[in-house]
Design an enzyme around this catalytic site. Structure first.
Site, PDB file in Angstrom:
ATOM      1  N   LYS A   1     -42.876  42.738  55.110  1.00 50.02           N
ATOM      2  CA  LYS A   1     -42.894  41.475  55.865  1.00 50.02           C
ATOM      3  C   LYS A   1     -42.573  41.725  57.342  1.00 50.02           C
ATOM      4  O   LYS A   1     -43.241  41.189  58.223  1.00 50.02           O
ATOM      5  CB  LYS A   1     -41.893  40.480  55.262  1.00 50.02           C
TER       6      LYS A   1
ATOM      7  N   TYR B   1     -40.222  45.392  49.983  1.00 50.41           N
ATOM      8  CA  TYR B   1     -40.914  44.110  50.171  1.00 50.41           C
ATOM      9  C   TYR B   1     -40.576  43.525  51.544  1.00 50.41           C
ATOM     10  O   TYR B   1     -41.463  43.119  52.307  1.00 50.41           O
ATOM     11  CB  TYR B   1     -40.497  43.152  49.049  1.00 50.41           C
TER      12      TYR B   1
ATOM     13  N   SER C   1     -40.335  36.043  55.578  1.00 52.58           N
ATOM     14  CA  SER C   1     -39.268  35.746  54.617  1.00 52.58           C
ATOM     15  C   SER C   1     -37.913  35.951  55.275  1.00 52.58           C
ATOM     16  O   SER C   1     -37.763  36.816  56.163  1.00 52.58           O
ATOM     17  CB  SER C   1     -39.411  36.709  53.433  1.00 52.58           C
TER      18      SER C   1
END
Ligand code: NAD
Ligand code: WQD
Length: 378
Positions: free
Chosen positions: A170, A166, A138
Site C-alpha cells: 500500500k 500488505y 490503508s
C-alpha cells in the site's frame, strides 16, 4: 447526462460495491473491472436492486494490461478511476490465526497484484488520458504510531512505517501515484498543456465494517474471514464456536487490555470516496492523502459487547496470545478530511454492528443464496 464516468477496479468487492452504489446514486456512470478472485457478480444484482441502475462490468485481471486497455477503449467517457482491486490480508485459519498474515507467506504475489496491477492501470490511464485516481490505501501504512509521541489519534503527517508486506504494498503504491502524477504534471507543463488535470487521492481507511441497512448487500469473502466483525458474525451464526481475542493487558496497555481500532461504517467510507473524487475533479489539488476514520477508537471487548447486544446474547470468546504484527492503537485523526472534503462519519460502530447482523443473520451463505423475500420486497 451522467455527471461523469468512473472506472472502478475491484468494484464487485466489499468496499468497491458500496462505492459503486454511492457513485450511481450521485449520478455517475460506473464501469467495473474485477477478476472475481474474491467477489461475485451477484454484487451487481444487489447494486441494481438497491439503486435501480446496473454498472457495466468486465471480468478482467488488472495485471493483464492489454485487457485493461480494451476496457478503456470500449468506454471513452471514463474520466477518473477508483482503484480497489488488490489482495488483502485474508488468512484466517483459526489454528494459524496468530501467525503472520498471508502477505508475509506469499509476498511476491502481493507485490505482483497490488503493485504490478497498479502499474498496468496507470499505464492504461496514461494511454487513454484518464487523469484522476482515487486509491484504496490503508491505516496499516502507519504501522505502530505509538512509537511517536502525540500521534494518537493519527494525523496524515504521522511518518509511515508499515509492519507487514500488505502494508508495504500500500505504501509503495502511494509513492508510485505521487511520482506518477507529479511527473505527468511536469510533462504537461513542459508541453504547454494544462497540468492540473492530473490528480490523485491516497485514502487511508481505518477499519471498514457493516453492511447495507436493507440486509441484502454486505461483505461476502470467498474464504474464511480475517477481520474481527465478520468473525464475530460467524460466531453468532454458529459457524465458529468462539472468537479468539488476540492479546491481553500484558500486550496492550489499553483501558481493558485489548487493542484499539477505529471502526468505520462502509456506507460512510463509500461516501468518502465520492467526496474525494469530487474534490479531485473540481479542485485539482495534485496528490493528497486523507484519513477516512471516525476519530473514535473501540477495543476488542467493546466490539464484542456492542455486537452481542444487537445479537441479543453473549458470544463465546477466549483470550489467546497476540497476533503477530498487530499494534496497540489505530485511531484516526480525521480533521483533514473533515475540513478539506467536508466529510465526517455519520454512522456509528453500533449501527455498523446492527447492519452487519441483519446481513449475516439473513444471508448466512452471503451471495450464494437469495435473501429472504421480505427483505427483497421491503
Ligand atoms: P475485496 O477483496 O472485497 O475487494 C477487492 C476486489 O479486488 C475483489 O472483488 C477481488 O476480486 C478484486 N481483485 C483482486 N485481485 C484482482 C486482480 N488481479 N484483478 C482484478 N480484480 C482483482 O476487499 P475490500 O475489503 O473491498 O478492499 C478493497 C480495497 O480496500 C483493497 O485494495 C484493500 O486492500 C483496501 N482496504 C481494505 C480494508 C478492509 O479492511 N476491508 C482496509 C483498508 C484498505
Ligand atoms: C481488529 C482487532 C485484532 C480477529 C486489518 C488489516 C488492515 C485493514 C483492516 C485491509 C485487532 C483483533 C481480530 C480475531 C481478534 N485491512 N482480533 N480476534 O488487524 O486492525 O486490520 O484489517 O485490507 O490493513 O491489517 O483488523 O479486524 O483483523 O482486527 O482479537 O479473530 O481485532 O487483534 O486488534 P486489523 P482486524
Amino acid at each position: 447526462m451522467p455527471v461523469g464516468t468512473i472506472l472502478v477496479t475491484g468494484g464487485t468487492g466489499y468496499i468497491g460495491s458500496f462505492t459503486s452504489l454511492a457513485l450511481l446514486d450521485a449520478g455517475y456512470d460506473v464501469v467495473i473491472v474485477d477478476s472475481l478472485y474474491n467477489s461475485s457478480e451477484v454484487a451487481l444484482d444487489r447494486i441494481e436492486l438497491i439503486s435501480g441502475k446496473r454498472p457495466a462490468f468486465h471480468k478482467v485481471d488488472l495485471t493483464q494490461g492489454e485487457d485493461l486497455d480494451k476496457v478503456f477503449a470500449a468506454h471513452p467517457a471514463i474520466d477518473s478511476v477508483i482503484h480497489f482491486a488488490a489482495l488483502k490480508a485474508n488468512l484466517s485459519d483459526q489454528t494459524r490465526a496468530q501467525a503472520v498474515g498471508e502477505s508475509a507467506e506469499i509476498p511476491l504475489e502481493y507485490y505482483r497484484v497490488n503493485v504490478g496491477g497498479t502499474l498496468c492501470l496507470l499505464s492504461s490511464m496514461k494511454k487513454y488520458n484518464v487523469t484522476n485516481i482515487v486509491f484504496s490505501s490503508s491505516a496499516t501504512v502507519y504501522g505502530d504510531a505509538t512509537r511517536f509521541e502525540n500521534m494518537i489519534p493519527i494525523p496524515e503527517h504521522c511518518p509511515i512505517g508499515p509492519t507487514n508486506t500488505y502494508g508495504r504494498t500500500k505504501s509503495t503504491v502511494e509513492s508510485i501515484i505521487e511520482d506518477f502524477i507529479s511527473a505527468e504534471r511536469q510533462n504537461a507543463q513542459k508541453a504547454g498543456k494544462s497540468f492540473e488535470q492530473w490528480n490523485g487521492a491516497n485514502l487511508r481507511y481505518f477499519n471498514p465494517c457493516g453492511a447495507h441497512p436493507s440486509g441484502i448487500m454486505g461483505e461476502d469473502p470467498q474464504g474464511i474471514p480475517y477481520n474481527l466483525l465478520p468473525l464475530l458474525g460467524k460466531v453468532a451464526t454458529g459457524d465458529r464456536p468462539k472468537l479468539l481475542v488476540f492479546g491481553d493487558e500484558q500486550d496492550y496497555p489499553s483501558r481493558d487490555g485489548t487493542a484499539i481500532r477505529d471502526y468505520i461504517h462502509v456506507i460512510d467510507l463509500a461516501r468518502g470516496h465520492l467526496v474525494a473524487l469530487n474534490n479531485l475533479r473540481e479542485h485539482k489539488p495534485g496528490v493528497k492523502a486523507w484519513n477516512l476514520g471516525s476519530g473514535r477508537g473501540s477495543t476488542v471487548f467493546e466490539i464484542i459487547k456492542a455486537f452481542s447486544k444487537v445479537v441479543g446474547r453473549d458470544l463465546s470468546y477466549e483470550v489467546v496470545p497476540r497476533r503477530q504484527g498487530d499494534v496497540l492503537d489505530l485511531t484516526a485523526n480525521p480533521t483533514k478530511a473533515n475540513v478539506e472534503l467536508n466529510w465526517k462519519t455519520e454512522l456509528t460502530m453500533e449501527k455498523a454492528c446492527e447492519d452487519l447482523w441483519r446481513w449475516v443473520s439473513n444471508n448466512p451463505k452471503g451471495y450464494r443464496q437469495e435473501p429472504p423475500a421480505e427483505l427483497l420486497n421491503a
